[in-house]
Design a protein around this motif. Structure first.
Motif, short mmCIF file in Angstrom:
data_model
loop_
_atom_site.label_atom_id
_atom_site.label_comp_id
_atom_site.label_asym_id
_atom_site.label_seq_id
_atom_site.Cartn_x
_atom_site.Cartn_y
_atom_site.Cartn_z
N GLY A 143 -46.38 29.17 40.01
CA GLY A 143 -45.23 29.96 40.46
C GLY A 143 -43.92 29.24 40.20
N SER A 144 -43.82 28.00 40.64
CA SER A 144 -42.57 27.27 40.46
C SER A 144 -42.38 26.86 39.00
N PHE A 145 -43.47 26.67 38.28
CA PHE A 145 -43.36 26.38 36.85
C PHE A 145 -42.71 27.55 36.11
N GLN A 146 -43.13 28.76 36.44
CA GLN A 146 -42.59 29.93 35.74
C GLN A 146 -41.07 30.04 35.95
N VAL A 147 -40.63 29.81 37.17
CA VAL A 147 -39.20 29.84 37.47
C VAL A 147 -38.47 28.75 36.69
N ALA A 148 -39.02 27.55 36.73
CA ALA A 148 -38.39 26.42 36.04
C ALA A 148 -38.40 26.63 34.52
N PHE A 149 -39.39 27.34 34.03
CA PHE A 149 -39.49 27.59 32.59
C PHE A 149 -38.38 28.53 32.13
N LEU A 150 -38.14 29.59 32.90
CA LEU A 150 -37.02 30.48 32.57
C LEU A 150 -35.70 29.71 32.61
N ASP A 151 -35.55 28.85 33.60
CA ASP A 151 -34.35 28.01 33.66
C ASP A 151 -34.23 27.12 32.42
N ALA A 152 -35.35 26.54 32.03
CA ALA A 152 -35.33 25.62 30.89
C ALA A 152 -35.05 26.35 29.57
N LEU A 153 -35.56 27.56 29.42
CA LEU A 153 -35.27 28.32 28.20
C LEU A 153 -33.77 28.56 28.06
N TYR A 154 -33.11 28.68 29.21
CA TYR A 154 -31.67 28.89 29.25
C TYR A 154 -30.91 27.61 28.94
N GLU A 155 -31.43 26.51 29.45
CA GLU A 155 -30.68 25.25 29.41
C GLU A 155 -30.91 24.39 28.16
N VAL A 156 -32.15 24.39 27.67
CA VAL A 156 -32.51 23.42 26.61
C VAL A 156 -31.62 23.61 25.38
N GLY A 157 -31.06 22.51 24.90
CA GLY A 157 -30.18 22.57 23.74
C GLY A 157 -30.64 21.63 22.64
N LYS A 158 -29.86 21.60 21.59
CA LYS A 158 -30.15 20.85 20.38
C LYS A 158 -30.53 19.39 20.65
N GLU A 159 -29.75 18.72 21.46
CA GLU A 159 -29.97 17.29 21.68
C GLU A 159 -31.34 17.03 22.30
N GLU A 160 -31.62 17.80 23.35
CA GLU A 160 -32.90 17.62 24.04
C GLU A 160 -34.07 17.89 23.09
N ILE A 161 -33.93 18.92 22.28
CA ILE A 161 -35.00 19.27 21.34
C ILE A 161 -35.22 18.11 20.37
N GLN A 162 -34.10 17.61 19.82
CA GLN A 162 -34.25 16.51 18.87
C GLN A 162 -34.91 15.28 19.49
N LYS A 163 -34.56 15.03 20.74
CA LYS A 163 -35.09 13.84 21.41
C LYS A 163 -36.57 13.98 21.74
N MET A 164 -36.98 15.19 22.09
CA MET A 164 -38.34 15.38 22.61
C MET A 164 -39.31 15.97 21.58
N ALA A 165 -38.81 16.38 20.41
CA ALA A 165 -39.65 17.08 19.43
C ALA A 165 -40.84 16.25 18.99
N LYS A 166 -42.00 16.93 18.93
CA LYS A 166 -43.20 16.33 18.33
C LYS A 166 -43.64 17.26 17.22
N GLN A 167 -42.85 17.28 16.17
CA GLN A 167 -43.09 18.20 15.06
C GLN A 167 -43.42 17.39 13.82
N GLU A 168 -44.46 17.81 13.12
CA GLU A 168 -44.95 17.09 11.95
C GLU A 168 -45.10 18.09 10.81
N LYS A 169 -44.59 17.76 9.63
CA LYS A 169 -44.71 18.70 8.51
C LYS A 169 -45.55 18.08 7.38
#
Lengths: 262, 262, 262
Positions: free
Chosen positions: B232-258
């Motif tokens: 329940g609280s995860f779902q609320v926090a997830f909607l908040d995070a979709l709103y908040e997460v920006g470029k910097e955070e993505i770059q810092k936390m990305a685990k993407q491999e090509k």
């Protein structure tokens, strides 16, 4: 019994109303069951054949959905999995009352769950309840209605209210767990029907399964009400509690009473 | 790329299942896109013509909705906007499997996204996957299935799981962001398809767009799991995070491999 | 007036879109009204006859639902209960625009509520608004559109925006309460229509009822925005605030202005 549900992770097939699909699915996922929703006659038989239990909820009926309910119900009966009928709004319109009665008549329903008004509407007697002279409290009335419905439809019945009643004419359980904020969020009864269906998949005694489901559900609500005292935060805390509540907490907080009827 | 999505605020037209409409709309609004849902054949062409992308999700199919999907899909193809197909429950019933295959055949689908079971069901081979001898782990299997589907249907494919796979036969991305609480809330895959559709409107490389969408989505889930540890609280926090997460955070936390496939 | 609503606990019958059913029901329950949703022609007349008000929302129209709207609308008119029309997406497709116009023509609608684009689409004039020369701000335009629609359809009109406008040609209210996070959650307009319908059941002045409903709603949003600054947590706090906000808070925080038009 919640451990057995979580271990089995039963697939609960819902044909339900459009208001509660999301909350029902989230509640069952939080608890540890696996919900699936599908409305179309085209796939109802296959879906029921793959499921561990079926929930039929008449909250936003329309003719094509009713067809799917009968197809799914027959497939569920053929496979021998339990069916819970939730007659949402029976008595409000004749379409609902008649559809619920037809489902009870033509399918082998395992358990009927509703509030006292809905169950009374299905019985069809406005007050012609056995032992009516003994009715002095709301709980007395709920018990009389539950017994009458169990007898008339030959099916275990749950009547939800401040105290929840479960009976199959032989045994009667009273479960006093719960919180009044449950009536301030939509779908709390509908989700409960899915939770009961989940418990039916791990216990052959339907009344015991229902009583244990009610106790688990009520304990989760009490736990949630400690964290969220308004409807929005209560709903969030309730989903959290459905996920967290375990055997020990249930045993400690249970207010379950069993009586044997002659 | 999330900045470009937020700047464009793309209109994402969904024909989707009744369980996830609310969560999908809220997730896209939180991210910064503009969702619209409509089921009727009567308006599907006009709605698609006004949209920036189309999502077709077969989670609660019925015949009139299938008609609307084809009408909307043809209009989307005519306009040249991307279509994401989410074959929810393919394999569970033949109605779903066949409808998904027909949509793949008759429409020009831009991207197919599902879990490994759904994509395998569409391929139709229970294990007849190329390079099957090399399959030793779950991720190996997901990659083999994704490649097979990409080849068979000539479409970029996303296979969702503990690690997400994106491939179009030429390139393959692995995205390891995310949190296991995502599978405890309903519609997390369905919303993801809408997020991918949004990213497709701002990047001509479909695999790169999908990989970036997956990374954004997974980072938001990780951030949410720090605040809400139950569904329940995860779902609320997830909607908040979709709103908040920006470029910097993505770059810092990305685990993407090509990887480039031969 | 919120006290009167809570005391009456009016039954608000919604024929509405599948995206917002859950949020609308939860919002009305939190406030203290009693929502019911039903789509089928088979029960629309009976349900309307039992209700205190009817809300018609065209957000996910399909032909069988349109039939139910006319059946319910005629029964509501016969009983003399208010009908609120929410023309979601009017202008986006001709199906929506035409259906909304037909509902306005064939039923006795008590109040029309939409955003400026939707109401303009119903008027059908792209800028041919009376007094267009005086339009210098967004609020000027909203007021001109509201007056034009009130005159054309002979019905009180609410135009929602940064400031909300209510008018019936005789009086005009401006309500400046609210928070911009409302546009980041789906269904905030749809729920508002249900809230207005609830207030219409306790006040014969439709414009005053609407203005008071808007004030209550906006105050609740402002209160929620203090607790939840992102869409997920805002939505939870908003449901809590709808439950909690009372007369004193409304009086203290109200930004309501009334003007008498010639």
């Amino acid at each position: 019994m919640i451990e057995k549900v979580r271990e089995k992770r039963p697939l609960i097939y819902h044909i339900t109303n459009t208001v509660v699909t999301n909350f029902t699915a989230n509640g069952l996922l939080a608890m540890g069951a696996s919900p699936v929703m599908a409305d179309a006659e085209e796939e109802a038989a296959e879906m029921a054949a793959a499921a561990d239990a079926l929930v039929l909820n008449i909250g936003t009926l329309h003719p094509s959905q009713v067809k799917a309910m009968f197809v799914a119900g027959r497939a569920a009966n053929k496979k021998g999995i339990p069916i819970v009928l939730d007659p949402v709004g029976a008595g409000a319109t004749s379409y609902r009352t008649e559809t619920a009665r037809q489902l009870l008549k033509e399918l082998n329903i395992s358990l009927l769950r509703g509030n006292v008004g809905e169950i009374k509407a299905l019985i069809g007697s406005d007050g012609n309840i056995q032992g009516v002279d003994a009715i002095q409290t709301e709980v007395d009335e709920m018990e009389a209605v539950a017994k009458e419905a169990a007898s008339l439809f030959s099916v275990p019945v749950v009547v939800s209210g401040a105290v929840d009643i479960v009976t199959d004419e032989k045994d009667l359980y009273r479960v006093a767990n719960g919180d009044e904020l449950l009536i301030r969020i939509t779908g709390s009864g509908c989700l409960l029907s899915g939770v009961i269906a989940s418990f039916l998949t791990v216990n052959d005694s339907r009344t015991e399964a229902a009583a244990d489901a009610l106790t688990y559900y009520g304990v989760a609500a009490e736990k949630a009400a400690m964290k969220g005292e308004q409807p929005g935060s209560f709903q969030v805390a309730f989903l959290d509690a459905l996920y967290e509540v375990g055997k020990e907490e249930i045993q400690k907080m249970a207010k379950q009473e069993k009586m044997t009827l002659s």
